[in-house]
Design a protein around this motif. Sequence first.
Motif, PDB file in Angstrom:
ATOM      1  N   PHE A 289     -15.672 -22.607  18.914  1.00  0.00           N
ATOM      2  CA  PHE A 289     -14.756 -22.490  20.052  1.00  0.00           C
ATOM      3  C   PHE A 289     -15.299 -21.563  21.125  1.00  0.00           C
ATOM      4  CE2 PHE A 289     -12.140 -24.257  16.767  1.00  0.00           C
ATOM      5  CZ  PHE A 289     -11.302 -25.118  17.447  1.00  0.00           C
TER       6      PHE A 289
ATOM      7  N   TYR B 234      -7.000 -20.650  18.659  1.00  0.00           N
ATOM      8  CA  TYR B 234      -7.351 -21.002  20.036  1.00  0.00           C
ATOM      9  C   TYR B 234      -6.112 -21.491  20.791  1.00  0.00           C
ATOM     10  CZ  TYR B 234     -10.076 -22.857  23.922  1.00  0.00           C
ATOM     11  OH  TYR B 234     -10.580 -23.100  25.180  1.00  0.00           O
TER      12      TYR B 234
ATOM     13  N   ALA C 238      -8.902 -23.351  15.312  1.00  0.00           N
ATOM     14  CA  ALA C 238      -8.227 -24.223  16.277  1.00  0.00           C
ATOM     15  C   ALA C 238      -6.804 -23.732  16.535  1.00  0.00           C
ATOM     16  CB  ALA C 238      -8.217 -25.656  15.756  1.00  0.00           C
TER      17      ALA C 238
END
Length: 228
Positions: free
Chosen positions: A194, A100, A97
């Motif tokens: 993701f 990303y 995360a």
Amino acid sequence: MQKKLFAEMIGTFWLVFGGCGSAILAAGFPELGIGFAGVALAFGLTVVTMAYAVGGISGGHFNPAVSVGLTVAGRFPAGQLLPYIVAQVVGAIIAAAALYAIASGKAGAELGGFASNGYGEHSPGGYSMVSALLIEVILTAGFLIVILGSTHGRAPTGFAPLAIGLALTLIHLVSIPVDNTSVNPARSTSQALFAGGWALNQLWLFWVAPILGGMLGGLIWKAFGERD
């Protein structure tokens, strides 16, 4: 137990953030990109650094396949296996995360496969599902044997993190072209979440093969390595 789980989460976070981060942010950078060799070294360095940092707390697994292999070899209690795997996956997802968010901050960013593992048309070198399955089983088994051997009482003390980190570097040098290298279901899961699409569809292999490899390595060591 909470300290052990937190250590596993932090260690796996570092592995994914450093290893996958090198692939996402630095590997293809114009002219100064680190390439496959740089990514392989980055993964090895994450394990070396965190094994020294928190390995004394949790054992420094940072990988569900390693935890399974150590359990099969009789080096890790089965009752702690599931909590360790959960902590590892959570740490990996937090790292993905963060990556990303960072990677998305570049103007015109195209994240593509987001360092996900894949086979067939999603293999860096166009290798088949069977090739990916075989290399993941073989390399994860070898990784477990290195881990078990370097942490054995007969091995020189203090050098295990170096041996393990170098082994992971070697693993990546061999297998990045085949499937972008997993040997770690937590690492594979975090990136696939993701990337979505094909990465999630192919994720099963990067749980099954490393777990099988970890079990195989644990069995081989238990049968031969523990003998005097």
